[in-house]
Scaffold this motif. Sequence first.
Motif, PDB file in Angstrom:
ATOM      1  N   GLU A 283      13.610   9.273   2.913  1.00 12.97           N
ATOM      2  CA  GLU A 283      12.619  10.500   3.881  1.00 12.97           C
ATOM      3  C   GLU A 283      11.006  10.446   4.243  1.00 12.97           C
ATOM      4  O   GLU A 283      10.000  10.010   4.309  1.00 12.97           O
ATOM      5  CB  GLU A 283      12.478  11.741   3.826  1.00 12.97           C
ATOM      6  N   SER A 284      10.811  10.059   2.261  1.00 16.89           N
ATOM      7  CA  SER A 284       9.645   9.999   1.601  1.00 16.89           C
ATOM      8  C   SER A 284       9.136   8.465   1.975  1.00 16.89           C
ATOM      9  O   SER A 284       9.212   7.060   2.172  1.00 16.89           O
ATOM     10  CB  SER A 284       9.797   9.853   0.191  1.00 16.89           C
ATOM     11  N   LYS A 285       7.249   8.944   2.911  1.00 17.40           N
ATOM     12  CA  LYS A 285       6.338   7.231   3.152  1.00 17.40           C
ATOM     13  C   LYS A 285       6.058   6.658   1.837  1.00 17.40           C
ATOM     14  O   LYS A 285       6.136   5.271   2.359  1.00 17.40           O
ATOM     15  CB  LYS A 285       5.151   8.233   3.998  1.00 17.40           C
ATOM     16  N   ALA A 286       5.770   7.388   0.571  1.00 23.02           N
ATOM     17  CA  ALA A 286       5.476   6.339  -0.848  1.00 23.02           C
ATOM     18  C   ALA A 286       7.009   5.335  -0.335  1.00 23.02           C
ATOM     19  O   ALA A 286       6.813   4.500  -1.222  1.00 23.02           O
ATOM     20  CB  ALA A 286       5.092   7.531  -1.443  1.00 23.02           C
ATOM     21  N   GLY A 287       8.284   6.581  -0.576  1.00 26.75           N
ATOM     22  CA  GLY A 287       9.276   5.639  -1.005  1.00 26.75           C
ATOM     23  C   GLY A 287       9.404   4.518  -0.234  1.00 26.75           C
ATOM     24  O   GLY A 287      10.121   3.330  -0.698  1.00 26.75           O
ATOM     25  N   MET A 288       9.480   5.087   1.518  1.00 30.17           N
ATOM     26  CA  MET A 288       9.476   3.691   2.079  1.00 30.17           C
ATOM     27  C   MET A 288       8.072   2.919   1.645  1.00 30.17           C
ATOM     28  O   MET A 288       8.772   1.300   1.759  1.00 30.17           O
ATOM     29  CB  MET A 288       9.323   3.788   3.508  1.00 30.17           C
TER      30      MET A 288
ATOM     31  N   ALA B  21       9.300  13.701  -6.887  1.00 30.33           N
ATOM     32  CA  ALA B  21      10.296  12.221  -7.184  1.00 30.33           C
ATOM     33  C   ALA B  21      10.089  12.956  -9.366  1.00 30.33           C
ATOM     34  O   ALA B  21      10.660  12.712  -9.534  1.00 30.33           O
ATOM     35  CB  ALA B  21       9.625  11.668  -7.272  1.00 30.33           C
ATOM     36  N   SER B  22       8.691  12.920  -9.670  1.00 32.36           N
ATOM     37  CA  SER B  22       8.392  13.326 -11.074  1.00 32.36           C
ATOM     38  C   SER B  22       9.469  14.731 -11.142  1.00 32.36           C
ATOM     39  O   SER B  22       9.673  14.693 -12.701  1.00 32.36           O
ATOM     40  CB  SER B  22       7.058  13.032 -11.642  1.00 32.36           C
TER      41      SER B  22
ATOM     42  N   VAL C 224       0.828  -1.247   0.190  1.00 35.67           N
ATOM     43  CA  VAL C 224      -0.103   0.171   0.168  1.00 35.67           C
ATOM     44  C   VAL C 224       1.008   1.059  -0.355  1.00 35.67           C
ATOM     45  O   VAL C 224       1.585   1.290   1.041  1.00 35.67           O
ATOM     46  CB  VAL C 224      -0.745   0.480   1.250  1.00 35.67           C
ATOM     47  N   VAL C 225       0.513   1.699  -1.142  1.00 36.74           N
ATOM     48  CA  VAL C 225       1.657   3.483  -1.739  1.00 36.74           C
ATOM     49  C   VAL C 225       0.845   4.042  -0.736  1.00 36.74           C
ATOM     50  O   VAL C 225      -0.097   5.059  -1.188  1.00 36.74           O
ATOM     51  CB  VAL C 225       2.056   3.222  -2.717  1.00 36.74           C
ATOM     52  N   PRO C 226       1.032   4.984  -0.174  1.00 36.40           N
ATOM     53  CA  PRO C 226       0.634   6.306   0.753  1.00 36.40           C
ATOM     54  C   PRO C 226       0.193   7.450  -0.223  1.00 36.40           C
ATOM     55  O   PRO C 226       1.391   7.612  -0.364  1.00 36.40           O
ATOM     56  CB  PRO C 226       0.713   6.911   2.473  1.00 36.40           C
ATOM     57  N   GLU C 227      -0.816   7.915  -0.360  1.00 38.71           N
ATOM     58  CA  GLU C 227      -0.903   8.889  -1.006  1.00 38.71           C
ATOM     59  C   GLU C 227      -0.051   9.934  -0.677  1.00 38.71           C
ATOM     60  O   GLU C 227       0.603  10.689   0.913  1.00 38.71           O
ATOM     61  CB  GLU C 227      -2.167  10.028  -1.057  1.00 38.71           C
ATOM     62  N   SER C 228       0.539  11.002  -1.278  1.00 38.51           N
ATOM     63  CA  SER C 228       2.134  11.717  -1.160  1.00 38.51           C
ATOM     64  C   SER C 228       2.692  12.874  -2.036  1.00 38.51           C
ATOM     65  O   SER C 228       2.183  12.518  -3.076  1.00 38.51           O
ATOM     66  CB  SER C 228       3.768  10.651  -0.718  1.00 38.51           C
TER      67      SER C 228
END
Lengths: 86, 268
Positions: free
Chosen positions: B230-235, B218-219, B208-212
């Motif tokens: 540091e990013s939750k999506a990255g994690m 990144a793009s 599950v990738v959170p909205e971030s």
Amino acid sequence: MDWLKLFRGEQKKGSASLAKERLQVIVAHQRHVGQDHPDYFPKLQKDLLRVIRKYVQVNDDAVNIGIERDGEYEVLELNITLPEGK
Amino acid sequence: MAKIIVVTSGKGGVGKTTTSASFATGLAMRGHKTVVIDFDVGLRNLDLIMGCERRVVFDFVNVISKESNLKQALIKDKRIDNLYVLAASQTRDKDALTQAGVGRVLEELSEDFDYIVCDSPAGIEKGALMAMYFADEAIVVTNPEVSSVRDSDRVLGILSSKTRRAEKGEMVKEHLILTRYVPERVEQGEMLSVDDVCEILAIPLLGVVPESTDVLNASNSGLPVILQDESKAGMAYNDLIDRYLGEDVPHRFVQAEKKGFLNRLMGK
């Protein structure tokens, strides 16, 4: 606003449950109809309609065909709705 | 022999390319030689997300039509070893992708790579079907939203009927990645939950990738979000790579963060 809700003990029912219900219906239908019908299905449907119309006047959507899987067998299911009073 | 993985969704804008880029990067970071291919002929974008848009000379269609060889068209990532990009053509139309041609290129890549990640275009037309056809595994990217879930279900139907594996009577192994997830909204009952989507689609959840906001950043910078530590999506992407490779990693970011006392008092 939030305070008012708090006092009234109002719990807003979210729309997610509605989304889930709608999806369950759609998905069940989608899987039933299936996308793996043979290519000749539309033509078969048209031909059947033409033959039936020789005898009874029916609407375009009166003929419904589908494939049901039953174990090893595939069953061609044919549903024809005849007009009332005939 | 490489494993061929298609990243697909049916619906556009749910995060296929973001996922393809991060998934391929994650596999390469863990030492697997990986190539990520853009199947969106005419509307290439993977090169931008991977940050190699100025290094595209030859593309996938050039290789299929034998105007160049694979070696000329593969773009080696500058940051990560073992990572290569094969860009889509900008000018041709999707008919340039022939089944025989795609099959030949994938076979040639198979000899040299561990993983081939196929970034599918949206829709269920030729390009998407070609991206799916040769897949051993499929990552279905879904948003917790009705149209996305419905389209994902359609795509699952195609995976089980119109792929090479299906024709041989074999299964394509399916994984679900739920993106743009907002646990707070789920808690409010405004968004479909992970469990809801899993129940409807009935395929194993990979992550599950959170909205971030980091995904846009990144793009913007051409850096796959998985590289942003540091990013939750990255994690979340890092977690799901480990999970994919067999580690037992718990799902993070699926619960709403606990609000502090003051926030609870002020908010709800």
